[in-house]
Scaffold this motif. Structure first.
Motif, PDB file in Angstrom:
ATOM      1  N   ALA A  63     -19.943  15.171  13.638  1.00 40.96           N
ATOM      2  CA  ALA A  63     -20.099  16.530  14.167  1.00 40.96           C
ATOM      3  C   ALA A  63     -19.379  17.533  13.272  1.00 40.96           C
ATOM      4  O   ALA A  63     -19.926  18.586  12.928  1.00 40.96           O
ATOM      5  N   LYS A  64     -18.161  17.216  12.880  1.00 42.68           N
ATOM      6  CA  LYS A  64     -17.418  18.156  12.043  1.00 42.68           C
ATOM      7  C   LYS A  64     -18.011  18.236  10.645  1.00 42.68           C
ATOM      8  O   LYS A  64     -18.113  19.326  10.058  1.00 42.68           O
ATOM      9  N   ALA A  65     -18.421  17.093  10.078  1.00 50.71           N
ATOM     10  CA  ALA A  65     -18.988  17.082   8.729  1.00 50.71           C
ATOM     11  C   ALA A  65     -20.238  17.947   8.646  1.00 50.71           C
ATOM     12  O   ALA A  65     -20.450  18.658   7.650  1.00 50.71           O
ATOM     13  N   GLU A  66     -21.063  17.915   9.679  1.00 46.83           N
ATOM     14  CA  GLU A  66     -22.278  18.731   9.682  1.00 46.83           C
ATOM     15  C   GLU A  66     -21.943  20.216   9.657  1.00 46.83           C
ATOM     16  O   GLU A  66     -22.573  20.997   8.945  1.00 46.83           O
ATOM     17  N   VAL A  67     -20.945  20.602  10.433  1.00 40.56           N
ATOM     18  CA  VAL A  67     -20.560  22.011  10.480  1.00 40.56           C
ATOM     19  C   VAL A  67     -19.934  22.440   9.154  1.00 40.56           C
ATOM     20  O   VAL A  67     -20.252  23.512   8.619  1.00 40.56           O
ATOM     21  N   VAL A  68     -19.059  21.611   8.592  1.00 35.01           N
ATOM     22  CA  VAL A  68     -18.397  21.948   7.330  1.00 35.01           C
ATOM     23  C   VAL A  68     -19.422  22.087   6.201  1.00 35.01           C
ATOM     24  O   VAL A  68     -19.331  22.984   5.358  1.00 35.01           O
ATOM     25  N   ALA A  69     -20.419  21.200   6.184  1.00 36.39           N
ATOM     26  CA  ALA A  69     -21.440  21.273   5.140  1.00 36.39           C
ATOM     27  C   ALA A  69     -22.227  22.581   5.219  1.00 36.39           C
ATOM     28  O   ALA A  69     -22.648  23.113   4.186  1.00 36.39           O
ATOM     29  N   ARG A  70     -22.400  23.103   6.430  1.00 38.80           N
ATOM     30  CA  ARG A  70     -23.135  24.364   6.596  1.00 38.80           C
ATOM     31  C   ARG A  70     -22.263  25.576   6.295  1.00 38.80           C
ATOM     32  O   ARG A  70     -22.769  26.601   5.836  1.00 38.80           O
ATOM     33  N   ASP A  71     -20.970  25.470   6.585  1.00 40.42           N
ATOM     34  CA  ASP A  71     -20.119  26.664   6.565  1.00 40.42           C
ATOM     35  C   ASP A  71     -18.708  26.268   6.155  1.00 40.42           C
ATOM     36  O   ASP A  71     -17.791  26.260   6.971  1.00 40.42           O
ATOM     37  N   GLU A  72     -18.532  25.964   4.867  1.00 45.63           N
ATOM     38  CA  GLU A  72     -17.267  25.413   4.394  1.00 45.63           C
ATOM     39  C   GLU A  72     -16.095  26.349   4.636  1.00 45.63           C
ATOM     40  O   GLU A  72     -15.003  25.916   5.003  1.00 45.63           O
TER      41      GLU A  72
END
Length: 371
Positions: free
Chosen positions: A228-237
């Motif tokens: 869940a966190k990796a997906e968000v970070v990849a979109r909005d570092e």
């Protein structure tokens, strides 16, 4: 033995793996050497973690041909300070580590944030490896590249974004955690369900006892959280958009941590987040954005796992509502003076609410203040 799970954080040529499973400290040298051949390391840790795991990590690194020097600090939130940062920087430089070498963070969120900040600024940026030893760090602070220290003005106000080269989340070390620390980390696990994964929150409601017990359910909960966190970070570092959703519960929680002087005897970070998430859902209901039943469901789950969920659960006196609002106004989520909160329309339906009226927040804090 539970198998190792790999989660990728997709950041192009700076992408990295999160490895989750038992025995990763013993395999650390091989995993790091494969990604950073010929590297030398400084291990940043605290006294408590060092007593339990430093020798094992030193041996694990040596088995992969990696030299290491330890930098051992005092435990606790107060170590996220300018003084401790100076100690880490001096330790790295005195070891004559070069820019291509690595700083390894062995510890919880405090050590990871501090060591990552040092890695980001020494020699204008060194390699960084996260080896989180708390549940909270394994599912949250070790992933995504946020680093920093606290100021007397508030939490995490000084820092940089500096991504690790790899995250080695050894689930075996969680068996040595005090129960309170494990529960505090679980608050961040529940957070991912409350943000946008209602089916995960429902799974946790049914399976939290197995997560606490260890084994496959624990690894699954950690992996789901990291995905869940990796997906968000990849979109909005750099948190210019929806990465801010990861701050669910943190605006209230950080204010409460500051209000208690970062005294871990009274409140640790995950407990602040738990209370903050309950307050965010209750505040959303007060604003007629969500049903009070959703707030009650969140509170019931936090209570079931023995986490605090209201300000009255914090030992000792708290500053008045006006002071608490002042801490909120100092938080990083404030933009040009406007109050920004992560609110919700229901379980798994969180959203970024900008320009929240300070008068509404103050009234809500007064209603929920134990005094």
């Amino acid at each position: 033995m539970t198998a190792t799970v790999t989660v990728e954080v997709g950041l192009g040529d700076r992408a990295y793996d999160i490895l989750i499973g038992p025995g990763l400290i013993a395999r650390s040298g091989a995993e790091i050497a494969r990604r950073l051949p010929g590297v030398r390391t400084a291990i940043v840790t605290d006294r408590n973690v060092a007593a339990a795991h430093l020798d094992s990590l030193t041996e694990g690194l040596a088995a992969g041909g990696i030299e290491s020097v330890p930098i051992v600090l005092a435990p606790g939130e107060k170590t996220k300070s300018f003084d401790a940062l100076q100690e880490v920087v001096d330790g790295v430089l005195s070891a004559r580590l070069e820019r291509g070498d690595a700083v390894v963070a062995l510890g919880g969120g405090v050590i990871g944030d501090l060591a990552g900040f040092a890695a980001g600024i020494v020699r204008r940026g060194m390699n960084f490896v996260q080896m989180p030893t708390s549940l909270l760090a394994q599912v949250d602070s070790s992933v995504g590249g946020k680093t920093g220290i606290n100021s007397s003005r508030g939490k995490n106000l000084v820092g940089v974004f500096h991504q690790p080269r790899v995250v080695l989340a050894d689930t075996g070390v969680l068996d040595t955690l005090p129960e309170r620390e494990f529960r505090a980390g679980y608050a961040e696990v529940a957070k991912y369900g409350l943000i946008d994964r209602p089916e995960f929150f429902a799974w946790l409601e049914k399976n939290w006892r197995e997560v606490f017990a260890g084994g496959a359910a624990r690894t699954e909960a950690i992996a789901q959280s990291c995905r869940a966190k990796a997906e968000v970070v990849a979109r909005d570092e750099f948190e210019t958009g929806d990465r801010a959703l990861l701050n669910l519960g943190h605006t209230f929680g950080h204010a409460l941590e500051a209000a208690t002087g970062y005294d871990s005897a009274r409140l640790v970070h995950g407990e602040g987040v738990a209370i903050g998430m309950a307050l965010a859902h209750r505040f959303s209901a007060r604003l007629n954005l969500a049903s009070p039943d959703d707030a009650a469901r969140v509170e019931a789950h936090l209570a079931a796992v023995d986490l605090p969920w209201r300000m009255a659960d914090i030992a000792g006196p708290l500053p008045d509502a006006e002071r608490l609002l002042g801490y909120i106004a100092q938080d990083k989520k404030v933009s040009r003076g406007a109050l920004t909160f992560i609110l919700t329309r229901g379980i798994g339906q969180s959203f970024i609410a900008r320009d929240v009226p300070a008068s509404e927040v103050l009234s809500f804090l007064r209603e929920n203040h134990p005094g």
